[in-house]
Design a protein around this motif. Sequence first.
Motif, PDB file in Angstrom:
ATOM      1  N   ALA A 133       0.799  -1.222   0.000  1.00 17.69           N
ATOM      2  CA  ALA A 133       0.000   0.000   0.000  1.00 17.69           C
ATOM      3  C   ALA A 133       0.837   1.280   0.000  1.00 17.69           C
ATOM      4  CB  ALA A 133      -0.962  -0.003   1.191  1.00 17.69           C
ATOM      5  N   PHE A 134       1.914   1.316   0.753  1.00 14.19           N
ATOM      6  CA  PHE A 134       2.726   2.529   0.874  1.00 14.19           C
ATOM      7  C   PHE A 134       4.111   2.358   0.233  1.00 14.19           C
ATOM      8  CE2 PHE A 134      -0.459   2.727   4.137  1.00 14.19           C
ATOM      9  CZ  PHE A 134      -0.834   4.059   4.162  1.00 14.19           C
ATOM     10  N   ASP A 135       4.296   1.304  -0.543  1.00 16.00           N
ATOM     11  CA  ASP A 135       5.624   0.946  -1.049  1.00 16.00           C
ATOM     12  C   ASP A 135       6.281   1.985  -1.937  1.00 16.00           C
ATOM     13  OD1 ASP A 135       5.780  -1.353   0.391  1.00 16.00           O
ATOM     14  OD2 ASP A 135       5.699  -2.714  -1.329  1.00 16.00           O
ATOM     15  N   ASP A 136       5.521   2.808  -2.612  1.00 14.34           N
ATOM     16  CA  ASP A 136       6.115   3.800  -3.503  1.00 14.34           C
ATOM     17  C   ASP A 136       6.524   5.086  -2.783  1.00 14.34           C
ATOM     18  OD1 ASP A 136       5.992   2.202  -5.741  1.00 14.34           O
ATOM     19  OD2 ASP A 136       3.996   2.886  -6.286  1.00 14.34           O
ATOM     20  N   PHE A 137       6.180   5.202  -1.514  1.00 12.86           N
ATOM     21  CA  PHE A 137       6.629   6.362  -0.752  1.00 12.86           C
ATOM     22  C   PHE A 137       8.123   6.233  -0.490  1.00 12.86           C
ATOM     23  CE2 PHE A 137       2.160   6.862   0.043  1.00 12.86           C
ATOM     24  CZ  PHE A 137       1.985   8.219   0.288  1.00 12.86           C
ATOM     25  N   LEU A 138       8.780   7.370  -0.362  1.00  5.64           N
ATOM     26  CA  LEU A 138      10.199   7.403  -0.041  1.00  5.64           C
ATOM     27  C   LEU A 138      10.358   7.654   1.452  1.00  5.64           C
ATOM     28  CD1 LEU A 138      11.365   9.646  -3.021  1.00  5.64           C
ATOM     29  CD2 LEU A 138      11.351   7.139  -2.896  1.00  5.64           C
ATOM     30  N   VAL A 139      11.315   6.997   2.068  1.00  9.36           N
ATOM     31  CA  VAL A 139      11.552   7.125   3.509  1.00  9.36           C
ATOM     32  C   VAL A 139      12.657   8.144   3.737  1.00  9.36           C
ATOM     33  CG1 VAL A 139      12.239   5.920   5.613  1.00  9.36           C
ATOM     34  CG2 VAL A 139      10.936   4.702   3.852  1.00  9.36           C
ATOM     35  N   THR A 140      12.329   9.237   4.393  1.00  7.03           N
ATOM     36  CA  THR A 140      13.373  10.199   4.743  1.00  7.03           C
ATOM     37  C   THR A 140      13.919   9.914   6.133  1.00  7.03           C
ATOM     38  OG1 THR A 140      11.798  11.850   5.539  1.00  7.03           O
ATOM     39  CG2 THR A 140      12.462  11.993   3.234  1.00  7.03           C
ATOM     40  N   GLU A 141      13.077   9.290   6.971  1.00 11.69           N
ATOM     41  CA  GLU A 141      13.510   8.995   8.333  1.00 11.69           C
ATOM     42  C   GLU A 141      12.572   7.958   8.936  1.00 11.69           C
ATOM     43  OE1 GLU A 141      13.566  11.392  12.586  1.00 11.69           O
ATOM     44  OE2 GLU A 141      13.424  12.526  10.730  1.00 11.69           O
ATOM     45  N   ALA A 142      13.131   7.091   9.767  1.00 13.74           N
ATOM     46  CA  ALA A 142      12.320   6.130  10.522  1.00 13.74           C
ATOM     47  C   ALA A 142      12.966   5.928  11.888  1.00 13.74           C
ATOM     48  CB  ALA A 142      12.221   4.804   9.778  1.00 13.74           C
ATOM     49  N   THR A 143      12.152   5.960  12.920  1.00 15.26           N
ATOM     50  CA  THR A 143      12.611   5.689  14.279  1.00 15.26           C
ATOM     51  C   THR A 143      11.626   4.725  14.906  1.00 15.26           C
ATOM     52  OG1 THR A 143      13.545   7.911  14.457  1.00 15.26           O
ATOM     53  CG2 THR A 143      13.227   6.712  16.515  1.00 15.26           C
ATOM     54  N   ILE A 144      12.156   3.648  15.479  1.00 16.76           N
ATOM     55  CA  ILE A 144      11.323   2.631  16.114  1.00 16.76           C
ATOM     56  C   ILE A 144      11.877   2.395  17.506  1.00 16.76           C
ATOM     57  CG2 ILE A 144      10.508   0.248  16.001  1.00 16.76           C
ATOM     58  CD1 ILE A 144      11.028   0.446  12.903  1.00 16.76           C
ATOM     59  N   ASP A 145      11.010   2.576  18.516  1.00 19.57           N
ATOM     60  CA  ASP A 145      11.401   2.383  19.910  1.00 19.57           C
ATOM     61  C   ASP A 145      10.841   1.071  20.429  1.00 19.57           C
ATOM     62  OD1 ASP A 145      12.762   4.877  20.222  1.00 19.57           O
ATOM     63  OD2 ASP A 145      10.814   5.867  20.355  1.00 19.57           O
ATOM     64  N   THR A 146      11.709   0.094  20.608  1.00 17.03           N
ATOM     65  CA  THR A 146      11.340  -1.185  21.228  1.00 17.03           C
ATOM     66  C   THR A 146      12.338  -1.417  22.355  1.00 17.03           C
ATOM     67  OG1 THR A 146      12.638  -2.427  19.605  1.00 17.03           O
ATOM     68  CG2 THR A 146      10.295  -2.124  19.119  1.00 17.03           C
ATOM     69  N   TYR A 147      13.025  -2.540  22.371  1.00 18.60           N
ATOM     70  CA  TYR A 147      14.034  -2.814  23.395  1.00 18.60           C
ATOM     71  C   TYR A 147      15.256  -1.914  23.234  1.00 18.60           C
ATOM     72  CZ  TYR A 147      15.931  -5.693  19.622  1.00 18.60           C
ATOM     73  OH  TYR A 147      16.398  -6.139  18.415  1.00 18.60           O
ATOM     74  N   ASN A 148      15.434  -1.334  22.056  1.00 12.78           N
ATOM     75  CA  ASN A 148      16.399  -0.295  21.740  1.00 12.78           C
ATOM     76  C   ASN A 148      15.676   0.712  20.875  1.00 12.78           C
ATOM     77  OD1 ASN A 148      18.694  -2.886  21.451  1.00 12.78           O
ATOM     78  ND2 ASN A 148      19.161  -1.147  22.749  1.00 12.78           N
ATOM     79  N   THR A 149      16.308   1.830  20.661  1.00 18.30           N
ATOM     80  CA  THR A 149      15.791   2.783  19.693  1.00 18.30           C
ATOM     81  C   THR A 149      16.575   2.600  18.402  1.00 18.30           C
ATOM     82  OG1 THR A 149      15.157   4.385  21.377  1.00 18.30           O
ATOM     83  CG2 THR A 149      15.460   5.233  19.148  1.00 18.30           C
ATOM     84  N   PHE A 150      15.834   2.322  17.344  1.00 17.05           N
ATOM     85  CA  PHE A 150      16.428   2.111  16.030  1.00 17.05           C
ATOM     86  C   PHE A 150      16.106   3.322  15.164  1.00 17.05           C
ATOM     87  CE2 PHE A 150      15.543  -1.986  17.882  1.00 17.05           C
ATOM     88  CZ  PHE A 150      16.723  -2.685  17.662  1.00 17.05           C
ATOM     89  N   HIS A 151      17.143   3.913  14.607  1.00 16.76           N
ATOM     90  CA  HIS A 151      16.948   5.082  13.754  1.00 16.76           C
ATOM     91  C   HIS A 151      17.486   4.762  12.362  1.00 16.76           C
ATOM     92  CE1 HIS A 151      16.365   9.252  12.660  1.00 16.76           C
ATOM     93  NE2 HIS A 151      17.554   9.196  12.070  1.00 16.76           N
ATOM     94  N   ILE A 152      16.663   4.998  11.352  1.00 17.23           N
ATOM     95  CA  ILE A 152      17.050   4.767   9.967  1.00 17.23           C
ATOM     96  C   ILE A 152      17.001   6.096   9.237  1.00 17.23           C
ATOM     97  CG2 ILE A 152      16.451   3.616   7.801  1.00 17.23           C
ATOM     98  CD1 ILE A 152      15.087   1.436   9.568  1.00 17.23           C
TER      99      ILE A 152
END
Length: 161
Positions: A21-40
């Motif tokens: 559904a969202f595959d054609d969007f471009l990712v400028t930033e991603a942050t996911i907070d679980t057992y660590n914080t992952f920043h892409i």
Amino acid sequence: MIALKVKQQKVFMAKLLTTEAFDDFLVTEATIDTYNTFHIDGKINKEFYHDGELPATDYSKWSTIRPIALELIKGKITPLGFKFVLQLDSKRKEELLKNSDADLNPDQVSLGINIRFANGEVIITTGISYSLFTLDKSAEKAWDEYIPSLLDSYDIPNDIL
């Protein structure tokens, strides 16, 4: 700019993380907070690629980042939070601008969404940035109409805040 509250988070998350559904969007930033914080940082390191393999964009598509995000989010424990900053790809941006009658070149505008999960809610906020000064708000209006209609087309209930 508008903010939308996603009513059915499981439906939205399934569409976001397991479908195209969202595959054609471009990712400028991603942050996911679980057992660590992952920043892409979605910016592509062009030095990584050989000459014939260079991607056409400066940012990774969601289709590339999605499996990584899914791996980090899936499981029995709900993430503490996440934020995805996505931009509309060039082809769809050009179509949207043409249909909006905006007197803008696609290179003069960025159309983005922030998808944020915090405090048990998923909020999607639209945004637009210009590389020039303009009083014409037709692109902004078209973008603010496009995102709710996109969500509706994927049967993702939402409320404008």
